[in-house]
Motif scaffolding. Structure first.
Motif, short mmCIF file in Angstrom:
data_model
loop_
_atom_site.label_atom_id
_atom_site.label_comp_id
_atom_site.label_asym_id
_atom_site.label_seq_id
_atom_site.Cartn_x
_atom_site.Cartn_y
_atom_site.Cartn_z
N PRO A 40 9.85 -4.26 2.34
CA PRO A 40 8.44 -4.60 2.57
C PRO A 40 7.74 -4.94 1.26
CG PRO A 40 8.74 -2.23 2.63
CD PRO A 40 10.13 -2.83 2.52
N THR A 41 6.70 -5.74 1.37
CA THR A 41 5.89 -6.07 0.20
C THR A 41 4.65 -5.20 0.22
OG1 THR A 41 6.70 -8.35 0.31
CG2 THR A 41 4.77 -7.94 -1.08
N ILE A 42 4.76 -4.01 -0.36
CA ILE A 42 3.67 -3.04 -0.33
C ILE A 42 3.50 -2.48 -1.74
CG2 ILE A 42 2.92 -0.77 0.53
CD1 ILE A 42 4.35 -1.38 3.13
N VAL A 43 2.26 -2.36 -2.18
CA VAL A 43 1.97 -1.71 -3.46
C VAL A 43 1.01 -0.55 -3.20
CG1 VAL A 43 2.34 -3.79 -4.83
CG2 VAL A 43 0.06 -3.29 -3.94
N ALA A 44 1.06 0.43 -4.06
CA ALA A 44 0.19 1.60 -3.91
C ALA A 44 -1.28 1.18 -3.90
CB ALA A 44 0.44 2.58 -5.05
N ALA A 45 -2.04 1.75 -2.98
CA ALA A 45 -3.47 1.46 -2.92
C ALA A 45 -4.15 2.00 -4.18
CB ALA A 45 -4.08 2.10 -1.68
N SER A 46 -5.22 1.34 -4.59
CA SER A 46 -5.89 1.74 -5.83
C SER A 46 -7.39 1.93 -5.69
CB SER A 46 -5.62 0.69 -6.93
OG SER A 46 -6.05 -0.59 -6.51
N ASP A 47 -7.91 1.81 -4.48
CA ASP A 47 -9.35 2.00 -4.30
C ASP A 47 -9.69 3.49 -4.39
OD1 ASP A 47 -9.85 3.05 -1.24
OD2 ASP A 47 -8.06 1.82 -1.42
N PRO A 48 -10.95 3.85 -4.59
CA PRO A 48 -11.33 5.26 -4.85
C PRO A 48 -10.91 6.26 -3.77
CG PRO A 48 -13.13 3.78 -5.42
CD PRO A 48 -12.11 2.94 -4.73
N GLY A 49 -10.82 5.83 -2.52
CA GLY A 49 -10.49 6.78 -1.46
C GLY A 49 -9.02 6.86 -1.12
N ALA A 50 -8.18 6.09 -1.82
CA ALA A 50 -6.77 5.98 -1.44
C ALA A 50 -6.03 7.31 -1.52
CB ALA A 50 -6.08 4.95 -2.33
N VAL A 51 -6.19 8.03 -2.61
CA VAL A 51 -5.45 9.27 -2.80
C VAL A 51 -5.83 10.30 -1.75
CG1 VAL A 51 -5.04 11.22 -4.36
CG2 VAL A 51 -5.06 8.89 -5.26
N ALA A 52 -7.11 10.41 -1.45
CA ALA A 52 -7.57 11.37 -0.44
C ALA A 52 -7.01 11.01 0.93
CB ALA A 52 -9.09 11.43 -0.40
N ARG A 53 -7.01 9.72 1.26
CA ARG A 53 -6.46 9.29 2.56
C ARG A 53 -4.96 9.57 2.60
NH1 ARG A 53 -9.55 4.60 1.36
NH2 ARG A 53 -7.62 3.45 0.96
N ASP A 99 7.19 0.60 -5.58
CA ASP A 99 6.38 0.88 -4.40
C ASP A 99 7.04 0.35 -3.14
OD1 ASP A 99 4.53 2.06 -6.05
OD2 ASP A 99 3.09 0.41 -5.99
N SER A 100 7.62 -0.84 -3.22
CA SER A 100 8.28 -1.43 -2.04
C SER A 100 9.50 -0.60 -1.63
CB SER A 100 8.70 -2.87 -2.33
OG SER A 100 7.57 -3.70 -2.44
N GLN A 101 10.27 -0.14 -2.60
CA GLN A 101 11.43 0.70 -2.28
C GLN A 101 11.01 2.01 -1.65
OE1 GLN A 101 13.17 0.82 -6.19
NE2 GLN A 101 14.68 -0.77 -5.73
N LEU A 102 9.91 2.55 -2.13
CA LEU A 102 9.41 3.80 -1.56
C LEU A 102 8.92 3.59 -0.14
CD1 LEU A 102 8.91 6.77 -2.05
CD2 LEU A 102 6.73 6.19 -3.13
N ALA A 103 8.25 2.47 0.09
CA ALA A 103 7.78 2.14 1.45
C ALA A 103 8.96 2.00 2.40
CB ALA A 103 6.96 0.85 1.42
N ARG A 104 10.05 1.38 1.91
CA ARG A 104 11.24 1.23 2.76
C ARG A 104 11.87 2.59 3.05
NH1 ARG A 104 16.61 -2.04 0.87
NH2 ARG A 104 16.57 -0.36 -0.69
N ALA A 134 0.60 2.49 1.81
CA ALA A 134 0.04 2.27 0.48
C ALA A 134 -0.79 3.46 0.02
CB ALA A 134 -0.81 1.00 0.47
N ASP A 135 -1.52 4.08 0.94
CA ASP A 135 -2.30 5.27 0.60
C ASP A 135 -1.38 6.46 0.28
OD1 ASP A 135 -4.73 4.00 0.94
OD2 ASP A 135 -4.98 4.68 3.01
N VAL A 136 -0.33 6.62 1.08
CA VAL A 136 0.61 7.72 0.85
C VAL A 136 1.28 7.57 -0.52
CG1 VAL A 136 2.79 8.75 1.61
CG2 VAL A 136 1.02 8.21 3.29
N ILE A 137 1.67 6.36 -0.85
CA ILE A 137 2.31 6.11 -2.15
C ILE A 137 1.34 6.43 -3.28
CG2 ILE A 137 3.31 4.35 -3.65
CD1 ILE A 137 4.40 3.00 -1.11
N ALA A 138 0.08 6.04 -3.12
CA ALA A 138 -0.92 6.34 -4.15
C ALA A 138 -1.03 7.85 -4.36
CB ALA A 138 -2.28 5.76 -3.74
#
Length: 279
Positions: A40-53, A99-104, A134-138
């Motif tokens: 998958p083409t996924i990168v860790a989310a970086s917005d302020p609420g990502a880690v909490a989500r 991030d993509s490997q982790l999503a997989r 992406a939120d989980v990875i963040a």
């Protein structure tokens, strides 16, 4: 007579050696298999609420239950006949994954090197959205490396026989089964509850929520609870009859107690509607 006994023992030992070779060799082929799984083409989310989500998803989904609150893993199961399974020290593993490997790994049960995971419940998260992953990875990447590395799983003779007989399967096999058997779609108004039920309850009650015979019930049983009773079960592990319900009670207190009222209500609404529409 002694000659016949001696040759009989030799033949028996030979059969045991051949059987062991077949079980070991056949199971090793399955263990070493590398399924073709899209990246998958996924990168860790970086917005302020990502880690909490991501932390919320990780808690209710049990990521920090199996891998421990510090994500450093532990011995999950061990006996000389079946083998030893560890939950990984994610703080040590994460730096070696993109991030993509982790999503997989999360959704398909495949390691960064393409080998299969075992006992990782990716089948529960096949419907997790790209944004959720992406939120989980963040959230996962906020944990600094600490604690010991955990070895890969080791299989004993009985464990290998079960693998050869397909009684024990690698995670990608469970993922394929889950994708082929989703929970009933009851429309947009129940979408949130269905999604949560599949990605959280599905680990024990299967992706179609029909339960595992001899282990967990069909979640039609949820229709016997009103919302206050269901909320009590999800937060305290105490059922409608006032009793503990084994693993369900443990998971409720450890993980489900973190659910928001809105998400508990959404799950209850979906499960109740599913029961009403069941044959």
């Amino acid at each position: 007579m002694m000659k016949f006994i001696r040759w009989g023992l030799i033949a028996l030992v030979g059969l045991i050696v051949v059987a062991f070779a077949v079980v070991y060799g056949g199971s090793e082929i399955i263990i070493r298999s590398r399924p073709e799984t899209p990246m998958p083409t996924i990168v860790a989310a970086s917005d302020p609420g990502a880690v909490a989500r991501g932390a919320y998803i990780g808690r209710v989904s049990g990521c920090d239950g199996c891998h421990q609150r510090n994500l450093q893993g532990e011995v999950w199961h061990s006996d000389p006949w079946n083998g030893t399974v560890y939950t990984a020290n994610l703080t040590r593993v994460l730096p070696h994954y993109t991030d993509s490997q982790l999503a997989r790994a999360i959704r398909s049960g495949v390691r960064a090197d393409g080998s299969t995971l075992w006992a990782m419940p990716s089948e529960t998260w096949t419907t997790m959205t790209d944004a959720e992953v992406a939120d989980v990875i963040a959230w996962l990447r906020t944990h600094p490396a600490a604690g010991p590395d955990r070895p890969r799983e080791r299989f004993g003779p009985l464990g290998r026989l079960k693998i050869l007989l397909r009684q024990e399967k690698p995670t990608p096999a469970w993922v394929a089964e889950a994708r082929a058997s989703p929970a009933a779609d009851l429309g947009p108004s129940f979408a949130r509850g269905r999604h949560l039920a599949q990605t959280v309850c599905g680990e024990c009650h299967r992706s179609n929520l029909k339960g595992e015979p001899g282990f967990t019930p069909d979640l039609l049983i949820a229709a016997s609870y009103d919302l206050p009773g269901f909320t009590k079960l999800m937060r305290t592990g105490v059922a409608m009859d006032g009793k503990e319900k084994g693993l369900m009670s443990e998971v409720a207190r450890e993980n489900f107690s973190a659910f928001t009222d809105a998400d508990i209500a959404a799950i209850h609404a979906y499960l109740t509607a599913r029961a009403e529409k069941a044959p």
